[in-house]
Design a protein around this motif. Structure first.
Motif, PDB file in Angstrom:
ATOM      1  N   LEU A 221       0.829  -1.210   0.000  1.00 33.51           N
ATOM      2  CA  LEU A 221       0.000   0.000   0.000  1.00 33.51           C
ATOM      3  C   LEU A 221       0.861   1.257   0.000  1.00 33.51           C
ATOM      4  O   LEU A 221       0.564   2.232  -0.701  1.00 33.51           O
ATOM      5  CB  LEU A 221      -0.922  -0.003   1.228  1.00 33.51           C
ATOM      6  N   ARG A 222       1.933   1.219   0.788  1.00 31.59           N
ATOM      7  CA  ARG A 222       2.836   2.376   0.842  1.00 31.59           C
ATOM      8  C   ARG A 222       3.494   2.619  -0.521  1.00 31.59           C
ATOM      9  O   ARG A 222       3.556   3.756  -1.001  1.00 31.59           O
ATOM     10  CB  ARG A 222       3.911   2.136   1.900  1.00 31.59           C
ATOM     11  N   ASP A 223       3.989   1.553  -1.144  1.00 28.99           N
ATOM     12  CA  ASP A 223       4.683   1.695  -2.429  1.00 28.99           C
ATOM     13  C   ASP A 223       3.752   2.183  -3.526  1.00 28.99           C
ATOM     14  O   ASP A 223       4.193   2.851  -4.472  1.00 28.99           O
ATOM     15  CB  ASP A 223       5.308   0.353  -2.833  1.00 28.99           C
ATOM     16  N   HIS A 224       2.453   1.850  -3.424  1.00 29.94           N
ATOM     17  CA  HIS A 224       1.485   2.263  -4.434  1.00 29.94           C
ATOM     18  C   HIS A 224       0.688   3.493  -3.993  1.00 29.94           C
ATOM     19  O   HIS A 224      -0.294   3.865  -4.660  1.00 29.94           O
ATOM     20  CB  HIS A 224       0.529   1.103  -4.754  1.00 29.94           C
ATOM     21  N   GLU A 225       1.103   4.091  -2.898  1.00 29.93           N
ATOM     22  CA  GLU A 225       0.493   5.324  -2.383  1.00 29.93           C
ATOM     23  C   GLU A 225      -1.028   5.186  -2.223  1.00 29.93           C
ATOM     24  O   GLU A 225      -1.794   6.089  -2.546  1.00 29.93           O
ATOM     25  CB  GLU A 225       0.840   6.510  -3.286  1.00 29.93           C
ATOM     26  N   ILE A 226      -1.433   4.025  -1.693  1.00 32.09           N
ATOM     27  CA  ILE A 226      -2.847   3.767  -1.395  1.00 32.09           C
ATOM     28  C   ILE A 226      -3.108   4.175   0.048  1.00 32.09           C
ATOM     29  O   ILE A 226      -2.540   3.604   0.974  1.00 32.09           O
ATOM     30  CB  ILE A 226      -3.191   2.280  -1.624  1.00 32.09           C
ATOM     31  N   LYS A 227      -3.976   5.143   0.259  1.00 26.13           N
ATOM     32  CA  LYS A 227      -4.142   5.733   1.591  1.00 26.13           C
ATOM     33  C   LYS A 227      -5.582   5.713   2.097  1.00 26.13           C
ATOM     34  O   LYS A 227      -5.869   6.312   3.136  1.00 26.13           O
ATOM     35  CB  LYS A 227      -3.628   7.171   1.582  1.00 26.13           C
ATOM     36  N   ASP A 228      -6.471   5.040   1.385  1.00 20.50           N
ATOM     37  CA  ASP A 228      -7.884   5.098   1.766  1.00 20.50           C
ATOM     38  C   ASP A 228      -8.365   3.871   2.538  1.00 20.50           C
ATOM     39  O   ASP A 228      -9.557   3.749   2.818  1.00 20.50           O
ATOM     40  CB  ASP A 228      -8.758   5.287   0.520  1.00 20.50           C
ATOM     41  N   LEU A 229      -7.469   2.941   2.908  1.00 19.31           N
ATOM     42  CA  LEU A 229      -7.865   1.781   3.697  1.00 19.31           C
ATOM     43  C   LEU A 229      -7.632   2.117   5.166  1.00 19.31           C
ATOM     44  O   LEU A 229      -6.493   2.220   5.616  1.00 19.31           O
ATOM     45  CB  LEU A 229      -7.058   0.536   3.299  1.00 19.31           C
ATOM     46  N   ARG A 230      -8.711   2.297   5.909  1.00 22.62           N
ATOM     47  CA  ARG A 230      -8.611   2.804   7.276  1.00 22.62           C
ATOM     48  C   ARG A 230      -9.392   1.910   8.255  1.00 22.62           C
ATOM     49  O   ARG A 230     -10.538   2.188   8.590  1.00 22.62           O
ATOM     50  CB  ARG A 230      -9.132   4.243   7.337  1.00 22.62           C
ATOM     51  N   PRO A 231      -8.782   0.823   8.738  1.00 19.91           N
ATOM     52  CA  PRO A 231      -9.451  -0.043   9.714  1.00 19.91           C
ATOM     53  C   PRO A 231      -9.522   0.611  11.094  1.00 19.91           C
ATOM     54  O   PRO A 231      -8.759   1.531  11.403  1.00 19.91           O
ATOM     55  CB  PRO A 231      -8.556  -1.280   9.749  1.00 19.91           C
ATOM     56  N   ARG A 232     -10.424   0.108  11.913  1.00 21.15           N
ATOM     57  CA  ARG A 232     -10.541   0.578  13.301  1.00 21.15           C
ATOM     58  C   ARG A 232      -9.632  -0.211  14.234  1.00 21.15           C
ATOM     59  O   ARG A 232      -9.369   0.228  15.360  1.00 21.15           O
ATOM     60  CB  ARG A 232     -11.991   0.450  13.774  1.00 21.15           C
ATOM     61  N   GLY A 233      -9.194  -1.371  13.793  1.00 15.41           N
ATOM     62  CA  GLY A 233      -8.324  -2.196  14.618  1.00 15.41           C
ATOM     63  C   GLY A 233      -7.481  -3.120  13.762  1.00 15.41           C
ATOM     64  O   GLY A 233      -7.875  -3.494  12.653  1.00 15.41           O
ATOM     65  N   ILE A 234      -6.296  -3.470  14.274  1.00 13.67           N
ATOM     66  CA  ILE A 234      -5.396  -4.395  13.583  1.00 13.67           C
ATOM     67  C   ILE A 234      -4.863  -5.390  14.600  1.00 13.67           C
ATOM     68  O   ILE A 234      -4.298  -4.998  15.627  1.00 13.67           O
ATOM     69  CB  ILE A 234      -4.207  -3.671  12.926  1.00 13.67           C
ATOM     70  N   VAL A 235      -5.049  -6.686  14.349  1.00 14.55           N
ATOM     71  CA  VAL A 235      -4.544  -7.743  15.221  1.00 14.55           C
ATOM     72  C   VAL A 235      -3.468  -8.519  14.475  1.00 14.55           C
ATOM     73  O   VAL A 235      -3.730  -9.096  13.420  1.00 14.55           O
ATOM     74  CB  VAL A 235      -5.667  -8.702  15.659  1.00 14.55           C
ATOM     75  N   ALA A 236      -2.242  -8.502  15.016  1.00 18.74           N
ATOM     76  CA  ALA A 236      -1.127  -9.245  14.431  1.00 18.74           C
ATOM     77  C   ALA A 236      -0.826 -10.444  15.312  1.00 18.74           C
ATOM     78  O   ALA A 236      -0.697 -10.320  16.532  1.00 18.74           O
ATOM     79  CB  ALA A 236       0.106  -8.345  14.321  1.00 18.74           C
ATOM     80  N   THR A 237      -0.698 -11.609  14.697  1.00 18.20           N
ATOM     81  CA  THR A 237      -0.509 -12.828  15.479  1.00 18.20           C
ATOM     82  C   THR A 237       0.340 -13.825  14.714  1.00 18.20           C
ATOM     83  O   THR A 237       0.822 -13.539  13.612  1.00 18.20           O
ATOM     84  CB  THR A 237      -1.884 -13.452  15.837  1.00 18.20           C
ATOM     85  N   SER A 238       0.555 -14.986  15.315  1.00 21.33           N
ATOM     86  CA  SER A 238       1.148 -16.156  14.687  1.00 21.33           C
ATOM     87  C   SER A 238       2.670 -16.122  14.569  1.00 21.33           C
ATOM     88  O   SER A 238       3.289 -17.161  14.446  1.00 21.33           O
ATOM     89  CB  SER A 238       0.541 -16.391  13.293  1.00 21.33           C
ATOM     90  N   MET A 239       3.270 -14.953  14.573  1.00 23.38           N
ATOM     91  CA  MET A 239       4.723 -14.833  14.553  1.00 23.38           C
ATOM     92  C   MET A 239       5.097 -13.519  15.217  1.00 23.38           C
ATOM     93  O   MET A 239       4.248 -12.672  15.468  1.00 23.38           O
ATOM     94  CB  MET A 239       5.260 -14.894  13.121  1.00 23.38           C
ATOM     95  N   MET A 240       6.381 -13.368  15.538  1.00 26.85           N
ATOM     96  CA  MET A 240       6.804 -12.154  16.223  1.00 26.85           C
ATOM     97  C   MET A 240       6.502 -10.915  15.401  1.00 26.85           C
ATOM     98  O   MET A 240       6.729 -10.876  14.193  1.00 26.85           O
ATOM     99  CB  MET A 240       8.299 -12.204  16.524  1.00 26.85           C
ATOM    100  N   LEU A 241       5.967  -9.899  16.067  1.00 22.19           N
ATOM    101  CA  LEU A 241       5.760  -8.599  15.440  1.00 22.19           C
ATOM    102  C   LEU A 241       7.003  -7.768  15.709  1.00 22.19           C
ATOM    103  O   LEU A 241       7.253  -7.340  16.841  1.00 22.19           O
ATOM    104  CB  LEU A 241       4.520  -7.917  16.029  1.00 22.19           C
ATOM    105  N   LEU A 242       7.808  -7.554  14.688  1.00 25.20           N
ATOM    106  CA  LEU A 242       9.047  -6.802  14.834  1.00 25.20           C
ATOM    107  C   LEU A 242       8.758  -5.304  14.887  1.00 25.20           C
ATOM    108  O   LEU A 242       7.778  -4.831  14.309  1.00 25.20           O
ATOM    109  CB  LEU A 242       9.998  -7.133  13.685  1.00 25.20           C
ATOM    110  N   ASP A 243       9.621  -4.579  15.582  1.00 15.68           N
ATOM    111  CA  ASP A 243       9.373  -3.155  15.815  1.00 15.68           C
ATOM    112  C   ASP A 243       9.245  -2.364  14.523  1.00 15.68           C
ATOM    113  O   ASP A 243       8.354  -1.507  14.390  1.00 15.68           O
ATOM    114  CB  ASP A 243      10.491  -2.566  16.683  1.00 15.68           C
ATOM    115  N   HIS A 244      10.125  -2.638  13.545  1.00 14.30           N
ATOM    116  CA  HIS A 244      10.053  -1.867  12.300  1.00 14.30           C
ATOM    117  C   HIS A 244       8.789  -2.214  11.512  1.00 14.30           C
ATOM    118  O   HIS A 244       8.243  -1.360  10.798  1.00 14.30           O
ATOM    119  CB  HIS A 244      11.302  -2.107  11.449  1.00 14.30           C
TER     120      HIS A 244
END
Length: 446
Positions: A221-244
């Motif tokens: 999304l960043r590389d294609h400059e797509i900015k209109d996807l705006r969720p209210r929440g994001i859940v990351a799971t299953s593997m380590m979420l790295l800081d970067h």
């Protein structure tokens, strides 16, 4: 309107029809999360003692363990006493599956699951329906910490998405689950572009998925400059979420990421709240220990092997089960006011993505899970990719390995990588652990 109907009508009616206790348990958890830590510990200990008594009487595996070590449930009166019960390993489950199952349950009527897990071990598991309902309730509570609520449509960035086939499954998909999928088995420009178009049509309110997979989509999304996807929440799971990765995801979606930790064997282990300063342990449902090399408790802030007792599953008890991850805890309270203790840091679970010849990528965890659940006869496996033209499989044979197992394994992987990639199997006795205590199940050297 559909969101409101799902929350206030379809969810309650579905639970009423199935005689499910899921929503009732969820409401209890919503209250219990704010209890003082001491009161929560009392609830946890009561449930632990009930499970120990059940396992000692009805699980042949634990009945033998207790007899061998002269342990009785009544003798377990403190956390120090609990240390007398030996650690349960994945090998114990694989080698004694039938003996884990409680004699109070008919195995044919239990919920079953097979998982490869992040370590690449294939395990067969069984749960009673009450256990499943409690696990689902814990997930509902944790989802709400991330900004999701009953009825909100999800965008799942996940491998091997389920395809509803029966009428009941299709109704549930449209009325309750309300999920659109981006399959991580093949992340490329086309699949992610199509997912963006579907997102704009469906307008999901939350994202759920593998941490690194969400990061790859955010980078697209960043590389294609797509900015209109705006969720209210994001859940990351299953593997380590790295800081970067967290930073990049939050910048692209303008939404905080909620990190979550769990496994198929015991369900939700821990999840971040809105403070994002560590993950609250699922104390009402689990008893979690952090142990050193000698299986002694570590101090707050020190890394230790994570060992979990599932307080929900009476059909197939798992007591002091080592999930083969390493983490540290803190005894400092969270600013949110919840009495649930904090998993300060989780180490391990870094899953490499493998490269496809057409430029796409495949999530290692999705590939391992897909393979181990479809191909019998494999105890453990590791994928190593040196270049785009070859793939090496380090494979440990399972007890049910047959002459056609390896052919089926190669065929399964060729469906993903194509015939142009040379796939070779190396017969090994074990997959070595790294110093962190975890296994790397997919290694990309490109």
């Amino acid at each position: 309107m559909m969101e409101s109907l799902s929350r206030h009508v379809f969810y309650p009616l579905w639970d009423f029809k199935d005689r499910s206790q899921r929503l009732k348990e969820w409401q209890a958890l919503e209250e219990q999360q704010w209890w003082p830590a001491d009161r929560l510990r009392m609830l946890q200990w009561e449930r632990l003692q009930k499970l120990l008594a059940h396992a000692a009487e009805h699980s042949p595996f634990y009945r033998d363990i207790f007899d061998k070590h002269a342990i009785t449930p009544a003798s377990i009166q403190s956390e120090d006493d609990l240390l007398s019960i030996p650690i349960t390993t994945k090998s114990d489950i694989r080698n004694n599956l039938e003996r884990f199952i409680s004699d109070q349950f008919d195995r044919n009527k239990l919920v079953s699951a097979k998982t490869g897990g992040s370590t690449g071990f294939s395990l067969q598991l069984y749960f009673d329906e009450a256990c499943q309902e409690r696990r689902n309730a814990a997930q509902l509570m944790a989802d709400r910490w991330a900004g999701w609520d009953l009825g909100i449509k999800k965008a799942a960035i996940w491998g091997n998405p389920p395809v509803p086939s029966t009428m009941k499954q299709k109704l549930r998909h449209h009325l309750l689950d309300r999920t659109i999928y981006l399959d991580t088995m093949n992340l490329n420009e086309t699949s992610m572009g199509d997912f963006v178009k579907r997102w704009r049509t469906e307008q999901p309110g939350a994202i759920f998925g593998h941490a690194h997979s969400i990061y790859i989509f955010a980078r697209y999304l960043r590389d294609h400059e797509i900015k209109d996807l705006r969720p209210r929440g994001i859940v990351a799971t299953s593997m380590m979420l790295l800081d970067h990765e967290r930073k990049a995801i939050e910048q692209v979606f303008n939404c905080p990421v909620t990190n979550r930790y769990g496994c198929e064997e015991v369900g939700l282990i821990a999840c971040e709240c809105e403070e994002h300063r560590g993950m609250h342990l699922n104390l009402p449902h689990l008893f979690v220990e952090f142990l050193d090399r000698d299986n002694k408790p570590v101090k707050p802030g020190e890394p230790g092997k994570i060992v979990v007792t599932d307080l929900n599953n009476f059909a197939m008890p798992l007591i002091r089960y080592r999930v083969e991850d390493v983490g540290s805890f803190t005894d400092e309270p969270c600013a949110c006011g919840r009495g649930l203790p904090i998993l300060q840091r989780l180490e391990g679970r870094v899953a490499d993505f493998l490269k496809l010849p057409d430029g796409g990528q495949v999530a290692g965890i999705s590939l391992i899970e897909r393979t181990l659940t479809k191909v019998p006869g494999i105890k453990q496996m590791q994928l190593v990719q040196e270049d785009l033209t070859s793939l090496k499989i380090n494979r440990v044979k399972g007890s049910d390995h047959k002459p056609n197992t390896d052919r089926a394994l190669i065929s399964e992987l060729q469906e993903v990588f194509g015939d142009s990639v040379s796939i070779t199997i190396h017969d090994v006795s074990e997959i070595p652990q790294e110093s962190s205590g975890k296994y790397r199940f997919a290694i990309c050297k490109i």
